[in-house]
Design a protein around this motif. Sequence first.
Motif, PDB file in Angstrom:
ATOM      1  N   GLU A 200       0.825  -1.216   0.000  1.00 43.78           N
ATOM      2  CA  GLU A 200       0.000   0.000   0.000  1.00 43.78           C
ATOM      3  C   GLU A 200       0.859   1.267   0.000  1.00 43.78           C
ATOM      4  O   GLU A 200       0.344   2.365   0.181  1.00 43.78           O
ATOM      5  CB  GLU A 200      -0.922   0.012   1.228  1.00 43.78           C
ATOM      6  CG  GLU A 200      -1.988  -1.076   1.216  1.00 43.78           C
ATOM      7  CD  GLU A 200      -2.926  -0.958   2.415  1.00 43.78           C
ATOM      8  OE1 GLU A 200      -2.606  -0.187   3.350  1.00 43.78           O
ATOM      9  OE2 GLU A 200      -3.976  -1.618   2.407  1.00 43.78           O
ATOM     10  N   TRP A 201       2.158   1.094  -0.198  1.00 50.71           N
ATOM     11  CA  TRP A 201       3.061   2.248  -0.098  1.00 50.71           C
ATOM     12  C   TRP A 201       2.899   3.164  -1.309  1.00 50.71           C
ATOM     13  O   TRP A 201       2.714   2.705  -2.439  1.00 50.71           O
ATOM     14  CB  TRP A 201       4.506   1.778   0.003  1.00 50.71           C
ATOM     15  CG  TRP A 201       5.456   2.866   0.400  1.00 50.71           C
ATOM     16  CD1 TRP A 201       6.288   3.569  -0.412  1.00 50.71           C
ATOM     17  CD2 TRP A 201       5.660   3.380   1.718  1.00 50.71           C
ATOM     18  NE1 TRP A 201       7.007   4.485   0.302  1.00 50.71           N
ATOM     19  CE2 TRP A 201       6.638   4.401   1.621  1.00 50.71           C
ATOM     20  CE3 TRP A 201       5.115   3.088   2.960  1.00 50.71           C
ATOM     21  CZ2 TRP A 201       7.083   5.113   2.722  1.00 50.71           C
ATOM     22  CZ3 TRP A 201       5.565   3.803   4.064  1.00 50.71           C
ATOM     23  CH2 TRP A 201       6.525   4.803   3.948  1.00 50.71           C
ATOM     24  N   THR A 202       2.959   4.493  -1.079  1.00 50.59           N
ATOM     25  CA  THR A 202       2.761   5.470  -2.154  1.00 50.59           C
ATOM     26  C   THR A 202       3.911   6.460  -2.205  1.00 50.59           C
ATOM     27  O   THR A 202       4.723   6.544  -1.274  1.00 50.59           O
ATOM     28  CB  THR A 202       1.456   6.264  -1.935  1.00 50.59           C
ATOM     29  OG1 THR A 202       1.599   7.062  -0.735  1.00 50.59           O
ATOM     30  CG2 THR A 202       0.258   5.334  -1.790  1.00 50.59           C
ATOM     31  N   GLU A 203       3.960   7.231  -3.283  1.00 51.89           N
ATOM     32  CA  GLU A 203       4.968   8.298  -3.406  1.00 51.89           C
ATOM     33  C   GLU A 203       4.786   9.343  -2.316  1.00 51.89           C
ATOM     34  O   GLU A 203       5.748   9.958  -1.862  1.00 51.89           O
ATOM     35  CB  GLU A 203       4.875   8.952  -4.781  1.00 51.89           C
ATOM     36  CG  GLU A 203       5.465   8.129  -5.907  1.00 51.89           C
ATOM     37  CD  GLU A 203       5.501   8.899  -7.215  1.00 51.89           C
ATOM     38  OE1 GLU A 203       5.331  10.147  -7.185  1.00 51.89           O
ATOM     39  OE2 GLU A 203       5.697   8.264  -8.260  1.00 51.89           O
ATOM     40  N   ASN A 243      -0.457   5.569   5.792  1.00 53.24           N
ATOM     41  CA  ASN A 243      -1.241   6.358   4.840  1.00 53.24           C
ATOM     42  C   ASN A 243      -0.955   7.847   5.047  1.00 53.24           C
ATOM     43  O   ASN A 243      -1.505   8.469   5.955  1.00 53.24           O
ATOM     44  CB  ASN A 243      -2.734   6.061   5.014  1.00 53.24           C
ATOM     45  CG  ASN A 243      -3.587   6.806   4.003  1.00 53.24           C
ATOM     46  OD1 ASN A 243      -3.095   7.272   2.977  1.00 53.24           O
ATOM     47  ND2 ASN A 243      -4.869   6.923   4.296  1.00 53.24           N
TER      48      ASN A 243
END
Length: 748
Positions: A200-203, A243
């Motif tokens: 679920e990792w994002t920029e 998040n």
Amino acid sequence: MPSPCSLLCRLATLLCVWALCQAQLDTKLPPGTPIIQLRLAGDKHKHYEGRVEVYYNGEWGTVCDDDFSIHAANVVCRELGYVEAVSWSPSSKYGKGEGRIWLDNVHCSGLERTLAQCESNGFGVSDCKHSEDVGVVCSQRRIPGFKFISTLTDNVESLNVQVEDVRIRAISSQRKRVPMTEGYLEVKDGGKWRQICDLEWTEMNSRVICGMYGFPGEKRYNTKVYKLLSKRRKKNYWGFGVNCTGNEASLHGCKLGHKVELRRNATCEKGLPVVVNCVPGRAFAPSHAQGFSKAYRVEQPLVRLRGGANIGEGRVEVLKNGEWGTVCDDSWNLEAATVVCRELGFGSAKEVLAGGKLGQGMGPVHMNEVKCSGFEKSLTECYFNRDALGCSHEEDVAVRCNVPAMGFQNRLRLSGGRNPFEGRVEVLAEKNGSLVWGTVCSDSWGTIEATVVCRQLGLGFANNAFQETWYWPGDMSADDVVMSGVRCSGTEMTLAQCLHHGKHLDCPRGGGRFAAGVSCSETAPDLVLNAQVVEHTTYLEDRPMYILQCANEEHCLSSSAAAATSSSYRRLLRFSSQIHNNGLTDFRPKAAHHSWIWHECHRHYHSMEVFTHYDLLSLNGTKVAEGHKASFCLEDTQCEEGIEKRYECANFGQQGITVGCWDTYRHDIDCQWIDVTDVVPGDYIFQVVINPNFEVAESDYTNNVMKCRCRYDGHRIWMYNCYIGGSMSSETEESSFRGLVNNQLGHR
């Protein structure tokens, strides 16, 4: 040898920390204790402060400030994983909350493991309004071994990340890189370092991590390398995702993601441990080309920091129409501060400072009620109200930014001083193929060089520079000189960046007792000339030589006056100067009271031989006339409301300028002029430099210079476009930035 009292204090501290750890390990609460979860919310200036919010019975609510105490604040902070509380604030300092007010009339002894154990009216029983919501400021130190425990069976995404520590762990091939920009992201929870699953990792998450480590940007990394490494290494995953929205100042400001099912080797089966790759600002990059491309345009900066003691901190100033001005603290928050920090090549903001905490600026207040999303490339792109009505420089904002760990403090030390803020300067240098500690030659050593040393060590501003240090017995093995010919501009981050002799040292006096030394201070004065006063009080006077004898003796006339007859006249360019101390400590002469020089002619003492330089320059910078102003009297002429005068010259009194006061030299005082008798008509630049020899340390020397455009027709003189510091205002029209024209908030 430490005193018995100090040993007992240390023992008590260790016992307290041990007790906190034991309380963490023993998670069982007495039967019937309500199950709650806490968080800090609201308009924060630091991530470890905020409005206290309680999750109970499926709903978030607040705590009323009635009967709240530091004991209750300690319980709150410890429950959140911090060692203790620093303070607490009533009356919704961090903004009004929403929903229920869960707790009122809270009474804690300070020993409770959860706020739910404290006495109160009961959950939901309150006669308070949200204008009474309580807030706390916690210590930055985390409880060793703290383990985050979620009591929420659902809605876990409403909780902030609460872990003991965060780190970027580089792979072996990059461990010697400075700064460390790439590696596995790990969080410390329950005393163990754990990886985060990247499914679920994002920029946006990477952006926050890079920001908290002092980097303005993030970029992709080579996934092949980490896939190979991941197969060989044992993994220990954390039980939650993360998040972030991208504008948080640190990971602790992010919300939790979904729970991760921990199944030993099968955990995160379709993913890998999170890796981040950050881009440093240009000042910290191994080469200029590798620096963050969006950060700080040196050729035409629109935003700058002034008055800060350390790298990455200072009062925020913006450029408009060729004039630097400040920002009002109304609505100023971490998002706006982070935009400033990233724009200047630093990471996110770690602290917001309001109320002129890092000194008051001069000139206009350019921006008020600034509102940023946190993603703007420049503060000038944020929305704001151009009407600064009611804002004064007492409300100037400042920031402290996260900066990369460069290891600067490991290559320099102070030795032999009475306290950590003073001592002989010793540097780590290469000698015969090995690193050794040695001293710095004190030839040409001065306040500017001392300023760089104090900055590199994170000790604030220079207080004094010493060319003899025999009274500070340093490490005898470090007596040899390893650095000479040091000359700094004052903007360097380290002493090694200053000009200095290379391997060919030249130090006739040697090291030892003649080694360079410094004393540092967390605060410093900051003198600023009021340019408008100069511009409005300028005039010409023809004065007969026979009444200028004292001025001539003190070298306040041009050299041609030596041959002038007593009946001749000198043409003087006269003006008043008003010098403000906008710093955080009083401006005092360096020379001790007993060493001031008595001048019989004017019958006064000089506490500084040269306090200001007055010069008339041609348009290409050549001096056509000059004068100097000896500091015959430094005193508080006037002060801001509520500030008392401390310094008065009468009766051989103490000299100086108090913070918030100013010293006015009226146009009719002797030597308050430039002798322009020999100057031909034309256009010139009039320049005033305060503290020109850097005799007294200040927090900012860039505002010590004032320049004006000047036109002389042989009979009259015009002074115009006076400004403090910066470049000449010939580019005024081009210098106005779009942000202050197009992004104004409407009047309310």
